[in-house]
Enzyme design. Structure first.
Site, PDB file in Angstrom:
ATOM      1  CD  GLU A  22      -0.513 -37.353   7.217  1.00  0.00           C
ATOM      2  OE1 GLU A  22      -1.341 -38.229   7.524  1.00  0.00           O
ATOM      3  OE2 GLU A  22       0.660 -37.371   7.602  1.00  0.00           O
ATOM      4  CD  GLU A  64     -13.111 -38.544   4.666  1.00  0.00           C
ATOM      5  OE1 GLU A  64     -12.783 -38.171   3.524  1.00  0.00           O
ATOM      6  OE2 GLU A  64     -12.378 -38.441   5.660  1.00  0.00           O
ATOM      7  CB  THR A 115      -6.855 -34.037  -4.130  1.00  0.00           C
ATOM      8  OG1 THR A 115      -8.240 -33.701  -4.125  1.00  0.00           O
ATOM      9  CG2 THR A 115      -6.041 -32.891  -4.669  1.00  0.00           C
ATOM     10  CB  CYS A 126      -8.860 -36.994   8.279  1.00  0.00           C
ATOM     11  SG  CYS A 126      -7.652 -36.481   9.486  1.00  0.00           S
ATOM     12  CE  LYS A 161      -4.718 -25.227  -3.095  1.00  0.00           C
ATOM     13  NZ  LYS A 161      -5.778 -24.392  -2.593  1.00  0.00           N
ATOM     14  N   GLY A 177      -5.561 -33.789   2.512  1.00  0.00           N
ATOM     15  CA  GLY A 177      -6.818 -33.513   1.827  1.00  0.00           C
ATOM     16  C   GLY A 177      -7.500 -34.800   1.433  1.00  0.00           C
ATOM     17  N   GLY A 178      -8.313 -34.732   0.399  1.00  0.00           N
ATOM     18  CA  GLY A 178      -9.115 -35.884  -0.001  1.00  0.00           C
ATOM     19  C   GLY A 178      -8.289 -36.921  -0.760  1.00  0.00           C
TER      20      GLY A 178
HETATM   21  P1  NDP Z   1      -9.352 -31.682  -1.262  1.00  0.00           P
HETATM   22  O1  NDP Z   1      -8.461 -32.803  -1.623  1.00  0.00           O
HETATM   23  O2  NDP Z   1     -10.389 -31.270  -2.203  1.00  0.00           O
HETATM   24  O3  NDP Z   1      -8.508 -30.359  -0.959  1.00  0.00           O
HETATM   25  C1  NDP Z   1      -7.352 -30.331  -0.179  1.00  0.00           C
HETATM   26  C2  NDP Z   1      -6.420 -29.286  -0.743  1.00  0.00           C
HETATM   27  O4  NDP Z   1      -5.969 -29.694  -2.028  1.00  0.00           O
HETATM   28  C3  NDP Z   1      -7.088 -27.934  -0.956  1.00  0.00           C
HETATM   29  O5  NDP Z   1      -6.149 -26.922  -0.701  1.00  0.00           O
HETATM   30  C4  NDP Z   1      -7.448 -27.991  -2.426  1.00  0.00           C
HETATM   31  O6  NDP Z   1      -7.662 -26.742  -3.026  1.00  0.00           O
HETATM   32  C5  NDP Z   1      -6.202 -28.649  -2.964  1.00  0.00           C
HETATM   33  N1  NDP Z   1      -6.324 -29.203  -4.304  1.00  0.00           N
HETATM   34  C6  NDP Z   1      -7.422 -29.528  -5.009  1.00  0.00           C
HETATM   35  N2  NDP Z   1      -7.077 -29.995  -6.238  1.00  0.00           N
HETATM   36  C7  NDP Z   1      -5.728 -29.950  -6.317  1.00  0.00           C
HETATM   37  C8  NDP Z   1      -4.772 -30.293  -7.306  1.00  0.00           C
HETATM   38  N3  NDP Z   1      -5.105 -30.779  -8.501  1.00  0.00           N
HETATM   39  N4  NDP Z   1      -3.469 -30.110  -7.032  1.00  0.00           N
HETATM   40  C9  NDP Z   1      -3.074 -29.628  -5.848  1.00  0.00           C
HETATM   41  N5  NDP Z   1      -3.937 -29.279  -4.869  1.00  0.00           N
HETATM   42  C10 NDP Z   1      -5.248 -29.448  -5.083  1.00  0.00           C
HETATM   43  O7  NDP Z   1      -9.941 -32.050   0.133  1.00  0.00           O
HETATM   44  P2  NDP Z   1     -11.038 -31.252   0.964  1.00  0.00           P
HETATM   45  O8  NDP Z   1     -10.765 -29.809   0.948  1.00  0.00           O
HETATM   46  O9  NDP Z   1     -12.354 -31.734   0.542  1.00  0.00           O
HETATM   47  O10 NDP Z   1     -10.677 -31.715   2.437  1.00  0.00           O
HETATM   48  C11 NDP Z   1     -11.324 -32.722   3.046  1.00  0.00           C
HETATM   49  C12 NDP Z   1     -10.514 -33.992   2.902  1.00  0.00           C
HETATM   50  O11 NDP Z   1      -9.277 -33.873   3.576  1.00  0.00           O
HETATM   51  C13 NDP Z   1     -11.215 -35.136   3.540  1.00  0.00           C
HETATM   52  O12 NDP Z   1     -11.243 -36.245   2.681  1.00  0.00           O
HETATM   53  C14 NDP Z   1     -10.372 -35.473   4.758  1.00  0.00           C
HETATM   54  O13 NDP Z   1     -10.401 -36.761   5.176  1.00  0.00           O
HETATM   55  C15 NDP Z   1      -9.027 -35.031   4.342  1.00  0.00           C
HETATM   56  N6  NDP Z   1      -8.234 -34.689   5.513  1.00  0.00           N
HETATM   57  C16 NDP Z   1      -7.239 -35.554   5.885  1.00  0.00           C
HETATM   58  C17 NDP Z   1      -6.507 -35.324   7.024  1.00  0.00           C
HETATM   59  C18 NDP Z   1      -5.393 -36.250   7.411  1.00  0.00           C
HETATM   60  O14 NDP Z   1      -4.506 -35.827   8.124  1.00  0.00           O
HETATM   61  N7  NDP Z   1      -5.387 -37.495   7.005  1.00  0.00           N
HETATM   62  C19 NDP Z   1      -6.755 -34.152   7.867  1.00  0.00           C
HETATM   63  C20 NDP Z   1      -7.809 -33.306   7.374  1.00  0.00           C
HETATM   64  C21 NDP Z   1      -8.517 -33.591   6.235  1.00  0.00           C
HETATM   65  P3  NDP Z   1      -9.106 -26.001  -2.991  1.00  0.00           P
HETATM   66  O15 NDP Z   1      -9.972 -26.763  -2.093  1.00  0.00           O
HETATM   67  O16 NDP Z   1      -8.783 -24.691  -2.468  1.00  0.00           O
HETATM   68  O17 NDP Z   1      -9.596 -25.944  -4.395  1.00  0.00           O
END
Ligand code: NDP
Length: 491
Positions: A251, A386, A233, A285, A176, A229-230
């Site tokens: 991550e 962040e 989430t 990140c 996804k 991601g964040g």
């Molecule tokens: P999000 O957590 O919003 O999104 C990450 C992914 O999770 C997207 O595909 C998003 O979908 C999906 N998502 C959202 N809600 C759900 C849910 N309830 N269940 C399953 N999947 C879900 O993060 P961001 O897109 O804002 O990305 C930025 C964040 O990612 C930053 O905090 C950053 O630090 C972190 N990050 C961490 C890294 C690491 O390796 N530690 C590397 C890169 C980024 P959609 O957005 O399509 O709605």
């Protein structure tokens, strides 16, 4: 294909349109549509996961010899390399990163498939020391259907980092991608098809996490989730994983400290700090977003840093010389602007940046200038939360004990940077700083052979490294009875 045509998505190996809302991937430099597609619906999610489970059980992929699976993954790596320029340009359009960066991401994705092909082929089960009349072994089995959920900032690299080890381990993968950057996962699925990954093992489900995320992670046939991601989430997914007793790797975010000592090589440190925070426009990140500089060199260092930041080339991502492209969405830029306004309201002084760059080039894109703020303390919100953009907060330090306490004073613990010529000090601080990744006299260098992950709110589990493949396998112990006699208890 015309950019107004609707792209097919990949549901258990069938390329067809999704059944969710129609939307476009927009080029962050101009706001123009790069590609249209229909998001995956809940019905698509069900079809993808049950199809993946069917393919896992019937395609024979998991039963192939490791060197046979490795051969297919090597072909994936080769195809990525053959199509590298196309993929790099497509990634640039999908998320607006400068072309120099997207080329590096594509190269890294190819390297990841190559690495996990090798890990798959050379992985060993173990015969454990015998302590009775049994031959004892530890072996590994694939899990079944694995979900890979990725953010928008480095799509092809994050997706390869999950798909390659999951496939190498013999699993099916449901990807996804972030709603706003769907294209690279679709390209990787197409390349996997071309390379000979059996049909049905891969699905790509573009769309909003708030609509389809829970349907994926809660699904009983999904045996593992690998999420980047964040933090919010990530915690939500961790709760679901706890209820399902499902392994998960997370991550997450960061607010990484960089420490510059008086004896540092200033030219190297200035270049490293600029790269650490402003490359990828700070949408990283591991961005080094909190800077601590020894008071004795603070003024000189900040002067050079501010001049360096002001000279960075912000602009057209297609231009090879561009260092910072636009931010991912107008909404994300708004969030960065409100953080800068908060920093100023809290007493921060902007040394450089703090606004949108001016000029015709910047009018349609989500641009923001590299920004350096000082005059704040580590406890203020701008130093604790962040921002995920090109904003650096600089603070002087006097005392080494106080420095390490401030560096560790964060809910995050993903990365840290240390600049000093004194190797004993580097060792001391390198061990004392709480972070999953520490760079000494360098920053933001990553290698597929070295594990990656964070502590505390920065995540759980590790990706990459040879043992990264084991994250996608279940361990099993086997006991082979060697005794010629029945077990004595029953006889
Ligand atoms: P999000 O957590 O919003 O999104 C990450 C992914 O999770 C997207 O595909 C998003 O979908 C999906 N998502 C959202 N809600 C759900 C849910 N309830 N269940 C399953 N999947 C879900 O993060 P961001 O897109 O804002 O990305 C930025 C964040 O990612 C930053 O905090 C950053 O630090 C972190 N990050 C961490 C890294 C690491 O390796 N530690 C590397 C890169 C980024 P959609 O957005 O399509 O709605």
């Amino acid at each position: 294909m015309n950019s107004t045509d609707t792209l097919p998505i990949c549901i258990a190996g069938n390329w067809r349109q999704g059944q969710g809302d129609r939307y476009a991937s927009l080029y962050p430099a101009t706001g123009e549509a790069v590609a249209w597609l229909r998001a995956a619906s809940l019905t698509d999610v069900e079809e993808a996961i049950s199809g993946a489970d069917h393919a896992f059980r019937t395609s024979g992929w998991a039963q192939r010899k490791p060197h046979e699976r490795a051969a297919v993954l090597h072909r994936v790596a080769q195809l990525i390399r053959e199509q590298a320029e196309y993929l790099a340009q497509r990634q640039r359009l999908d998320n607006g990163k400068p072309i120099s960066e997207t080329r590096a991401l594509v190269a890294s994705a190819a390297g990841t498939f190559q690495f996990f092909a090798a890990a798959c082929e050379t992985m060993e089960d173990t015969i454990t020391p015998m302590r009775g009349d049994n031959l004892t072994m530890s072996v590994y089995e694939p899990m079944g259907v694995v979900a890979a959920i990725t953010p928008w900032n480095s799509p092809i690299a994050s997706e390869a980092q999950k798909m390659a080890p999951a496939l190498a381990a013999g699993n099916a993968v449901v990807v996804k991608p972030a709603e706003v950057t769907p294209l690279m996962a679709l390209e990787l699925a197409r390349i996997c098809d071309e390379a000979g990954v059996p049909k049905g093992l891969i699905s790509v489900l573009p769309g909003k996490g708030s609509v389809i995320g829970d349907a994926i992670t809660l699904h009983p046939l999904v045996r593992r989730v690998s999420f980047t991601g964040g933090t919010a989430t990530g915690k939500h997914i961790a709760h679901i994983a706890a209820d399902k007793m499902m392994p998960v790797s997370l991550e997450l975010g960061g607010k990484s400290p960089t420490m510059v000592f008086e004896d540092a090589d200033l030219a190297h440190a200035v270049a490293g700090v600029l790269y650490g925070i402003f490359s990828s426009s700070g949408e990283s990140c591991i961005a080094g977003s909190r800077l601590f500089v020894a008071r004795g060199i603070y003024d000189v260092f900040i002067e050079r840093l501010a001049a360096g930041a002001a000279a960075l080339r912000v602009g057209d991502p297609a231009d090879e010389r561009t260092q910072l492209g636009p931010l991912i969405t107008p909404r994300h830029r708004d969030s960065i602007e409100s953080y800068v306004a908060m920093g100023v309201a809290d007493g921060g002084r902007i040394r450089t940046g703090g606004s949108r760059p001016q000029g015709a080039l910047y009018e349609r894109g989500n641009y923001y200038s590299p920004t350096l703020i000082e005059g704040l303390s580590n406890r203020q919100r701008i130093c604790q939360e962040e921002i995920f953009g090109p904003v650096l907060v600089a603070m002087p330090f006097d005392d080494e004990q106080d420095l390490i306490e401030q560096a560790n004073d964060s809910v995050y613990a993903l990365a840290a940077g240390i600049w000093t010529r004194d190797y004993k000090k580097a060792w001391r601080f390198g061990r004392a700083v709480q972070a999953g990744n520490v760079w000494i006299n360098t920053y933001k260098q990553l290698s597929i052979s070295t594990p990656f992950g964070g502590w505390r709110d920065s995540g759980l589990g590790r990706e990459k490294g040879r043992l990264g493949i084991l994250q996608y396998m279940e361990q099993k112990s086997m006991y082979w009875g060697l005794n010629e006699q029945p077990l004595p208890w029953a006889s």
